[in-house]
Design an enzyme around this catalytic site. Structure first.
Site, mmCIF file in Angstrom:
data_model
loop_
_atom_site.group_PDB
_atom_site.id
_atom_site.type_symbol
_atom_site.label_atom_id
_atom_site.label_comp_id
_atom_site.label_asym_id
_atom_site.label_seq_id
_atom_site.Cartn_x
_atom_site.Cartn_y
_atom_site.Cartn_z
ATOM 1 C CB ALA A 262 -0.954 0.000 1.195
ATOM 2 C CG ASN B 52 -3.043 3.175 10.252
ATOM 3 O OD1 ASN B 52 -3.586 4.145 9.714
ATOM 4 N ND2 ASN B 52 -1.888 3.275 10.873
ATOM 5 C CD GLN C 298 -5.159 -1.515 8.963
ATOM 6 O OE1 GLN C 298 -5.768 -2.538 9.313
ATOM 7 N NE2 GLN C 298 -3.895 -1.298 9.262
ATOM 8 C CB ALA D 228 -1.333 -9.254 0.419
ATOM 9 C CG HIS D 229 1.394 -6.704 5.284
ATOM 10 N ND1 HIS D 229 1.568 -6.303 6.586
ATOM 11 C CD2 HIS D 229 1.586 -5.606 4.527
ATOM 12 C CE1 HIS D 229 1.870 -5.013 6.608
ATOM 13 N NE2 HIS D 229 1.880 -4.561 5.371
ATOM 14 C CB THR E 101 10.482 -9.642 -12.471
ATOM 15 O OG1 THR E 101 11.539 -9.281 -13.368
ATOM 16 C CG2 THR E 101 10.025 -11.064 -12.735
ATOM 17 C CB CYS F 82 9.798 5.169 17.327
ATOM 18 S SG CYS F 82 11.421 5.604 17.893
HETATM 19 C C1 PLP Z 1 -0.218 -0.914 6.597
HETATM 20 C C2 PLP Z 1 -0.758 0.281 5.951
HETATM 21 C C3 PLP Z 1 -0.097 0.903 4.898
HETATM 22 C C4 PLP Z 1 1.246 0.431 4.401
HETATM 23 O O1 PLP Z 1 1.091 -0.739 3.664
HETATM 24 P P1 PLP Z 1 2.359 -1.579 3.174
HETATM 25 O O2 PLP Z 1 1.765 -2.624 2.305
HETATM 26 O O3 PLP Z 1 2.983 -2.120 4.416
HETATM 27 O O4 PLP Z 1 3.244 -0.652 2.435
HETATM 28 C C5 PLP Z 1 -0.670 2.010 4.329
HETATM 29 N N1 PLP Z 1 -1.850 2.481 4.760
HETATM 30 C C6 PLP Z 1 -2.522 1.912 5.763
HETATM 31 C C7 PLP Z 1 -3.829 2.471 6.194
HETATM 32 C C8 PLP Z 1 -2.002 0.792 6.397
HETATM 33 O O5 PLP Z 1 -2.663 0.252 7.405
#
Ligand code: PLP
Length: 404
Positions: A73, A153, A181, A202-203, A241, A327
């Site tokens: 994201a 988030n 989110q 995805a994570h 890629t 931080c």
């Molecule tokens: C986790 C998060 C991101 C960052 O996503 P990544 O895939 O880790 O770069 C951006 N925006 C929100 C709201 C998120 O919760």
């Protein structure tokens, strides 16, 4: 030693074993480069990417060619914001966003300001929601883009996407949303919500880290300046890629989340409310963010009369949560989201962000509730005795706390 109960799903989530299983073949046997046109290895990888793109598009009401894969994201937000700014600066140099956005939106905005763009950072109400009137008032003839996140988030609050989309559409201003989110947790429909650009990852929904996507509206087409130049993959918008295994993992994660959405939302909400009912038995516990307009598993509270760092220190062997501090350059600063809600600095720092996820059980939530209550009571008592003995030094440890 038992590992702490994981309740920090707004930071990241474990990869679901069904997702891992779907990814494996593309790491070993079917490892081809999807851009290789001349042999079976390329073809089978290309077919897998095509299928994943279709799954993702369908999940948000888009067409497959409107999905561009990115590393996550953060990259999708950068491509959306800088890509629009670079493509439309002759039309205008004004962008509107919100104070409570993720840093992956705020920092590209700051960068664009350094290039001469003007950014309006809208305030929020005390419940975390944007006031539509503020957005309407901020729109100008030179506004080119509005960026408002779908779900926050830190506090899980859901912004009124459809209403924002309508306003942007009526004013012919592009609308981007960071839905990192939200995807897989609430229904999203880019057409119904008038969304022009949407960032995904995805994570946060039990997929692997390092893969995400940007939805880019194609009808009518939208201009976007690529930010990564190279081999010309993804219609030249994002070279590199294509990581077939990551893409397959992403689409599998989205598919699973949508299949289980209703059941999981109900279950997580029940557990979240159970946790909240226990915590609010204590005095001086304040809910951060709207009570109902929030993600089902999300709970963020501020705790009066305790030190934020001491609170996390007291909890970290039993539960993995994060606090309302980030931080920044070595110094612990209260969360910009909680400050925007109007929390005092001390209360913003002394906060806990819980995210109840797919793998949390009722037993874990009950254990979490009693641990948190006991820790708070113990800290308040020791604080009281410190107050009685003013000679004692009560500086807290130098822990580094972070929010993603
Ligand atoms: C986790 C998060 C991101 C960052 O996503 P990544 O895939 O880790 O770069 C951006 N925006 C929100 C709201 C998120 O919760």
């Amino acid at each position: 030693m038992q590992r702490p109960i994981f309740l920090d799903g707004h930071g990241t989530t474990p990869t679901d074993s069904r997702v891992v299983k779907a990814m494996m073949p593309y790491l070993q046997e079917q490892f081809g480069n999807p851009s290789s046109q001349s042999h079976l290895y390329g073809w089978e990888a290309e077919a897998a990417v095509k299928l994943s793109r279709e799954t993702l598009a369908e999940a948000i009401g888009a067409q497959p060619e409107e999905i561009i894969f990115t590393s996550g994201a953060s990259e999708a937000n950068n491509l959306a914001l800088k890509g629009v700014a670079e493509a439309y600066f002759q039309r205008g140099k004004h962008i509107i966003t919100v104070k409570t956005e993720h840093r992956a939106v705020l920092e590209p905005c700051r960068y664009l300001e350094s290039l001469g763009f003007e950014v309006t950072y809208l305030p929020i109400q005390s419940d975390g929601l944007l006031q539509l009137k503020d957005l309407e008032d901020a729109l100008r003839p030179d506004t080119i883009l509005v960026s408002v996140m779908a779900a926050n988030n830190e506090i899980g609050v859901l912004q009124p996407l459809a209403a924002i989309g309508r306003i942007c559409h009526d004013h012919k201003v592009l609308f981007h949303t960071d839905a990192a989110q939200a995807i897989g947790k609430i229904p999203l429909d880019v057409k119904a919500m008038n969304i022009d650009l949407m960032s995904l990852t995805a994570h946060k929904l039990y997929g692997p880290k390092g893969i995400g996507a940007l939805y880019i509206r194609r009808r009518p087409p939208l201009n976007l300046a690529p930010q990564i130049h190279g081999g010309g993959q993804e219609h030249g918008l994002r070279s590199g890629t294509m990581p077939t295994h990551q893409i397959v993992g992403f689409s599998t994660a989205v598919e699973l989340a949508l299949t289980e959405l209703n059941r999981e939302a109900g279950r997580q909400k029940r557990l979240r409310n159970r946790l909240w009912s226990s915590l609010k038995q204590l005095d001086g516990i304040i809910l951060n963010g709207h009570e109902t307009e929030r993600l089902p598993g999300s709970l963020n509270v501020s705790v009066e009369g305790v030190d934020g760092a001491a609170l996390l220190l007291g909890l970290r062997s039993d539960i993995a949560v994060s606090s309302g501090s980030a931080c920044a350059s070595g110094r612990t600063e209260p969360s910009h989201v909680l400050l925007a809600l109007g929390r005092e600095r001390d209360l913003a720092s002394a906060s806990l962000r819980f995210c109840i996820g797919r793998f949390n059980t009722e037993h874990e939530i009950d254990r979490c509730a009693s641990t948190v209550c006991q820790t708070i009571e113990a800290l308040r008592q020791s604080h009281q005795s410190f107050k009685d003995k003013p000679n004692l030094d009560k500086t807290s440890g130098n822990t580094t706390l972070s929010i993603n």
